[in-house]
Design a protein around this motif. Structure first.
Motif, PDB file in Angstrom:
ATOM      1  N   ASP A  75     -31.784 -15.068   9.148  1.00 50.70           N
ATOM      2  CA  ASP A  75     -30.932 -13.897   8.932  1.00 50.70           C
ATOM      3  C   ASP A  75     -30.062 -14.088   7.692  1.00 50.70           C
ATOM      4  O   ASP A  75     -28.931 -14.572   7.771  1.00 50.70           O
ATOM      5  CB  ASP A  75     -30.053 -13.672  10.171  1.00 50.70           C
ATOM      6  N   PRO A  76     -30.596 -13.713   6.513  1.00 53.88           N
ATOM      7  CA  PRO A  76     -29.852 -13.961   5.279  1.00 53.88           C
ATOM      8  C   PRO A  76     -28.575 -13.136   5.136  1.00 53.88           C
ATOM      9  O   PRO A  76     -27.742 -13.443   4.286  1.00 53.88           O
ATOM     10  CB  PRO A  76     -30.868 -13.587   4.185  1.00 53.88           C
ATOM     11  N   GLU A  77     -28.402 -12.092   5.965  1.00 58.47           N
ATOM     12  CA  GLU A  77     -27.195 -11.258   5.838  1.00 58.47           C
ATOM     13  C   GLU A  77     -25.970 -11.872   6.507  1.00 58.47           C
ATOM     14  O   GLU A  77     -24.848 -11.444   6.266  1.00 58.47           O
ATOM     15  CB  GLU A  77     -27.436  -9.892   6.516  1.00 58.47           C
ATOM     16  N   SER A  78     -26.189 -12.846   7.381  1.00 59.44           N
ATOM     17  CA  SER A  78     -25.102 -13.248   8.271  1.00 59.44           C
ATOM     18  C   SER A  78     -23.896 -13.843   7.543  1.00 59.44           C
ATOM     19  O   SER A  78     -22.760 -13.595   7.958  1.00 59.44           O
ATOM     20  CB  SER A  78     -25.612 -14.196   9.351  1.00 59.44           C
ATOM     21  N   ASP A  79     -24.116 -14.574   6.444  1.00 60.71           N
ATOM     22  CA  ASP A  79     -22.965 -15.151   5.733  1.00 60.71           C
ATOM     23  C   ASP A  79     -22.059 -14.044   5.188  1.00 60.71           C
ATOM     24  O   ASP A  79     -20.834 -14.139   5.229  1.00 60.71           O
ATOM     25  CB  ASP A  79     -23.446 -16.029   4.573  1.00 60.71           C
ATOM     26  N   SER A 136     -22.174 -12.683  19.457  1.00 60.34           N
ATOM     27  CA  SER A 136     -23.303 -12.080  18.735  1.00 60.34           C
ATOM     28  C   SER A 136     -23.520 -12.782  17.411  1.00 60.34           C
ATOM     29  O   SER A 136     -22.552 -13.257  16.810  1.00 60.34           O
ATOM     30  CB  SER A 136     -23.018 -10.612  18.386  1.00 60.34           C
ATOM     31  N   ARG A 137     -24.764 -12.763  16.953  1.00 61.30           N
ATOM     32  CA  ARG A 137     -24.995 -13.161  15.569  1.00 61.30           C
ATOM     33  C   ARG A 137     -24.110 -12.292  14.677  1.00 61.30           C
ATOM     34  O   ARG A 137     -23.827 -11.133  15.032  1.00 61.30           O
ATOM     35  CB  ARG A 137     -26.460 -12.900  15.184  1.00 61.30           C
ATOM     36  N   PHE A 138     -23.674 -12.835  13.513  1.00 64.88           N
ATOM     37  CA  PHE A 138     -22.878 -12.000  12.606  1.00 64.88           C
ATOM     38  C   PHE A 138     -23.844 -11.087  11.841  1.00 64.88           C
ATOM     39  O   PHE A 138     -24.453 -11.475  10.858  1.00 64.88           O
ATOM     40  CB  PHE A 138     -22.001 -12.867  11.699  1.00 64.88           C
ATOM     41  N   ASP A 139     -23.954  -9.870  12.369  1.00 65.66           N
ATOM     42  CA  ASP A 139     -24.969  -8.914  11.928  1.00 65.66           C
ATOM     43  C   ASP A 139     -24.307  -7.530  11.926  1.00 65.66           C
ATOM     44  O   ASP A 139     -23.559  -7.204  12.860  1.00 65.66           O
ATOM     45  CB  ASP A 139     -26.118  -8.971  12.959  1.00 65.66           C
ATOM     46  N   TYR A 140     -24.591  -6.726  10.883  1.00 65.64           N
ATOM     47  CA  TYR A 140     -23.984  -5.382  10.818  1.00 65.64           C
ATOM     48  C   TYR A 140     -24.277  -4.575  12.081  1.00 65.64           C
ATOM     49  O   TYR A 140     -23.439  -3.802  12.547  1.00 65.64           O
ATOM     50  CB  TYR A 140     -24.522  -4.606   9.615  1.00 65.64           C
ATOM     51  N   LEU A 141     -25.512  -4.754  12.617  1.00 65.80           N
ATOM     52  CA  LEU A 141     -25.888  -3.928  13.768  1.00 65.80           C
ATOM     53  C   LEU A 141     -25.118  -4.311  15.033  1.00 65.80           C
ATOM     54  O   LEU A 141     -25.105  -3.560  16.002  1.00 65.80           O
ATOM     55  CB  LEU A 141     -27.405  -4.008  14.012  1.00 65.80           C
ATOM     56  N   LYS A 142     -24.444  -5.459  15.014  1.00 64.28           N
ATOM     57  CA  LYS A 142     -23.590  -5.844  16.157  1.00 64.28           C
ATOM     58  C   LYS A 142     -22.160  -5.336  15.950  1.00 64.28           C
ATOM     59  O   LYS A 142     -21.302  -5.509  16.805  1.00 64.28           O
ATOM     60  CB  LYS A 142     -23.574  -7.364  16.336  1.00 64.28           C
ATOM     61  N   ASP A 143     -21.898  -4.780  14.800  1.00 64.23           N
ATOM     62  CA  ASP A 143     -20.614  -4.164  14.427  1.00 64.23           C
ATOM     63  C   ASP A 143     -19.368  -5.012  14.731  1.00 64.23           C
ATOM     64  O   ASP A 143     -18.420  -4.519  15.356  1.00 64.23           O
ATOM     65  CB  ASP A 143     -20.486  -2.800  15.134  1.00 64.23           C
ATOM     66  N   LYS A 182     -43.513 -20.441   9.996  1.00 72.12           N
ATOM     67  CA  LYS A 182     -42.549 -20.917   8.995  1.00 72.12           C
ATOM     68  C   LYS A 182     -42.424 -19.872   7.897  1.00 72.12           C
ATOM     69  O   LYS A 182     -43.392 -19.151   7.610  1.00 72.12           O
ATOM     70  CB  LYS A 182     -43.055 -22.214   8.360  1.00 72.12           C
ATOM     71  N   GLY A 183     -41.256 -19.813   7.292  1.00 71.99           N
ATOM     72  CA  GLY A 183     -41.074 -18.884   6.180  1.00 71.99           C
ATOM     73  C   GLY A 183     -39.959 -19.368   5.279  1.00 71.99           C
ATOM     74  O   GLY A 183     -39.112 -20.147   5.708  1.00 71.99           O
ATOM     75  N   ASN A 184     -39.990 -18.917   4.037  1.00 75.28           N
ATOM     76  CA  ASN A 184     -38.898 -19.288   3.127  1.00 75.28           C
ATOM     77  C   ASN A 184     -37.876 -18.149   3.067  1.00 75.28           C
ATOM     78  O   ASN A 184     -38.012 -17.137   3.766  1.00 75.28           O
ATOM     79  CB  ASN A 184     -39.448 -19.635   1.737  1.00 75.28           C
ATOM     80  N   ASP A 185     -36.848 -18.319   2.234  1.00 79.48           N
ATOM     81  CA  ASP A 185     -35.774 -17.323   2.173  1.00 79.48           C
ATOM     82  C   ASP A 185     -36.301 -15.928   1.837  1.00 79.48           C
ATOM     83  O   ASP A 185     -35.850 -14.933   2.402  1.00 79.48           O
ATOM     84  CB  ASP A 185     -34.737 -17.724   1.116  1.00 79.48           C
ATOM     85  N   ASP A 186     -37.255 -15.880   0.896  1.00 82.30           N
ATOM     86  CA  ASP A 186     -37.799 -14.570   0.505  1.00 82.30           C
ATOM     87  C   ASP A 186     -38.415 -13.869   1.712  1.00 82.30           C
ATOM     88  O   ASP A 186     -38.220 -12.668   1.926  1.00 82.30           O
ATOM     89  CB  ASP A 186     -38.910 -14.732  -0.546  1.00 82.30           C
ATOM     90  N   PHE A 187     -39.180 -14.633   2.490  1.00 85.74           N
ATOM     91  CA  PHE A 187     -39.830 -14.048   3.669  1.00 85.74           C
ATOM     92  C   PHE A 187     -38.771 -13.532   4.659  1.00 85.74           C
ATOM     93  O   PHE A 187     -38.874 -12.417   5.173  1.00 85.74           O
ATOM     94  CB  PHE A 187     -40.727 -15.104   4.329  1.00 85.74           C
ATOM     95  N   PHE A 188     -37.716 -14.342   4.873  1.00 84.26           N
ATOM     96  CA  PHE A 188     -36.697 -13.908   5.845  1.00 84.26           C
ATOM     97  C   PHE A 188     -35.875 -12.719   5.331  1.00 84.26           C
ATOM     98  O   PHE A 188     -35.394 -11.907   6.117  1.00 84.26           O
ATOM     99  CB  PHE A 188     -35.805 -15.085   6.245  1.00 84.26           C
ATOM    100  N   GLN A 189     -35.718 -12.626   4.008  1.00 85.37           N
ATOM    101  CA  GLN A 189     -35.059 -11.428   3.450  1.00 85.37           C
ATOM    102  C   GLN A 189     -35.884 -10.199   3.825  1.00 85.37           C
ATOM    103  O   GLN A 189     -35.345  -9.169   4.220  1.00 85.37           O
ATOM    104  CB  GLN A 189     -34.997 -11.491   1.905  1.00 85.37           C
ATOM    105  N   THR A 224     -38.236  -9.929   6.272  1.00 81.84           N
ATOM    106  CA  THR A 224     -38.349  -9.645   7.710  1.00 81.84           C
ATOM    107  C   THR A 224     -37.034  -9.089   8.258  1.00 81.84           C
ATOM    108  O   THR A 224     -37.039  -8.296   9.186  1.00 81.84           O
ATOM    109  CB  THR A 224     -38.792 -10.893   8.516  1.00 81.84           C
ATOM    110  N   LYS A 225     -35.904  -9.477   7.651  1.00 77.53           N
ATOM    111  CA  LYS A 225     -34.634  -8.893   8.105  1.00 77.53           C
ATOM    112  C   LYS A 225     -34.593  -7.408   7.744  1.00 77.53           C
ATOM    113  O   LYS A 225     -34.148  -6.569   8.524  1.00 77.53           O
ATOM    114  CB  LYS A 225     -33.440  -9.641   7.478  1.00 77.53           C
ATOM    115  N   LYS A 226     -35.098  -7.085   6.541  1.00 81.79           N
ATOM    116  CA  LYS A 226     -35.148  -5.667   6.149  1.00 81.79           C
ATOM    117  C   LYS A 226     -36.085  -4.902   7.085  1.00 81.79           C
ATOM    118  O   LYS A 226     -35.773  -3.787   7.514  1.00 81.79           O
ATOM    119  CB  LYS A 226     -35.634  -5.537   4.691  1.00 81.79           C
ATOM    120  N   PHE A 227     -37.220  -5.498   7.394  1.00 79.00           N
ATOM    121  CA  PHE A 227     -38.155  -4.852   8.337  1.00 79.00           C
ATOM    122  C   PHE A 227     -37.466  -4.622   9.687  1.00 79.00           C
ATOM    123  O   PHE A 227     -37.594  -3.567  10.295  1.00 79.00           O
ATOM    124  CB  PHE A 227     -39.383  -5.739   8.590  1.00 79.00           C
ATOM    125  N   HIS A 228     -36.755  -5.665  10.144  1.00 81.92           N
ATOM    126  CA  HIS A 228     -36.070  -5.580  11.444  1.00 81.92           C
ATOM    127  C   HIS A 228     -35.096  -4.396  11.448  1.00 81.92           C
ATOM    128  O   HIS A 228     -35.109  -3.565  12.358  1.00 81.92           O
ATOM    129  CB  HIS A 228     -35.331  -6.898  11.705  1.00 81.92           C
TER     130      HIS A 228
END
Ligand code: UDP
Length: 362
Positions: A213-217, A177-184, A21-28, A30-34
């Protein structure tokens, strides 16, 4: 996982699946790590590392770590291995991403955790790192009998098109695809606009926004803005668990695109090929294992390259069909879950076997 766990159970392997489990901060974080592990520039602070450690510590206390073999997927829960000295057992780190060119700062942070595992599993030789622990190379897979991939009736496929307001009177080009920059996704729209100048067709961009994935919106908003009110572009926000709808959209497509800038394996490609769809995809991550250029699909580079490949397939339906049929056979032999299960069972057997072999191709 939802398919693998019950199949392992049926084969007599008592298997449980735990989720951290993780909160928004954690997912921010882990998305950066990803992104950084995929080689993208990210600003990572000491605070980010502290957030990661704090959530890891809490999860290590709370998550059920069951079994003789503990199989940890991806970087987010990598730190659970802190419990190894206390509970023993065999620990395997299953990495789904391409670690060939990671940001050094993040990799230097993750690596000490990885080195505590007994084994690491990567999807391809080119994704792996030089590590002093044994490595196994196992390709991912799809389940042909799952809702995502099973055969569907034409009436069901048509009902999904009707639900999303997609007419059947012109070819459909789709990226799922997820709405993600890396999926362009914006790059897909730009390629589509080039094609649409000369050929009548429509574009479907179907995806969800993941909780981790906090970037998707933000990406979805950019996609909607770029699509404007072009009636030939359908941007679909598909809720999680809509596997039959995704299946139907893939089956309704004339061509499936995967214009990723970086990719792990890219399961959507195997899903499309299994449905015998001609695929146009970038040569990144695991895509070239699935798309053998000009044999099981077309590998493309950049916006113009993608547009060119799309036009070529729209103009040559016979060639497109041939590529799709080859693609289906390629998936049948290489990327079905039956092969994946056999690889995992071999890995489990191998865990108790010490040898001088450092890298094992299964
Ligand atoms: N997917 C889905 N709904 C969506 C977007 C994607 O079910 O809105 C599925 C897709 O069909 C595939 C998986 O999520 O099974 C994505 O896997 P892939 O390896 O292509 O990309 P990832 O999202 O792991 O980077």
């Amino acid at each position: 996982m939802s398919r693998m766990v019950p199949l392992l159970e049926q084969l007599g392997v008592d298997t449980r699946w735990s989720v951290i489990k993780g909160n928004d901060d954690f997912f921010q974080v882990t998305k950066k790590f990803h992104n950084a592990l995929h080689g993208r520039q990210e600003k990572i602070t000491e605070h980010d590392f502290a957030v990661f450690m704090e959530t890891t510590k809490r999860n290590a206390e709370e998550v059920e770590l069951y079994g003789d073999i503990i199989f940890i997927h991806d970087p987010q829960p990598v730190g659970l291995v802190a419990r190894k000295h206390e509970i023993g057992k065999k620990w395997v780190w299953r990495c789904h991403i391409d670690l060939s060119h990671p940001d050094e700062k993040v990799w230097n942070f993750i690596q000490p955790f990885v080195l505590q595992y007994d084994e690491a599993v990567f999807s391809a030789p080119s994704f792996s790192r030089e590590l002093p622990i044994r490595q196994f190379l196992i390709r991912p897979s799809i389940d042909p009998l799952s809702d995502k991939n099973k055969e569907l009736s034409q009436s069901l496929i048509d009902s999904v098109l009707t639900k999303y307001g997609i007419p059947k009177d012109k070819p459909i080009i789709t990226q799922v695809s997820r709405f993600d920059y890396l999926k362009d996704p914006v790059g897909v729209i730009q390629a589509f606009e080039l094609v649409r100048r000369n050929m009548d067709c429509q574009l479907v961009l179907a995806g969800g926004t993941a909780t981790d994935d906090p970037e998707s919106d933000k990406v979805l908003a950019e996609v909607r803005e770029r699509a404007g009110n072009n009636p030939d572009i359908h941007v679909l926000l598909v809720p999680p668990g809509s596997d039959i709808e995704i299946n139907a959209l893939q089956r309704a497509s004339t061509i499936v695109v995967q214009k990723s800038l970086r990719e792990g394996f890219g399961l959507t490609v195997s899903e499309a090929l299994w449905k015998a769809k001609p695929v146009v995809a970038s040569a990144v991550g695991g895509i070239p294992f699935q798309v053998k250029n000009k044999f099981t699909g077309l590998l493309s580079h950049g916006i113009e390259g993608t547009a060119y490949a799309l036009k070529q397939l729209l103009a040559n339906p016979g060639y497109a069909r041939w590529l799709g049929e080859n693609g289906r056979e390629h998936v049948r032999y290489n990327f079905l879950i039956t092969r994946h299960l056999r690889d995992y069972l071999l890995l489990f057997l191998f865990l108790d076997y010490s040898s001088d072999v450092d890298v094992m191709y299964l």
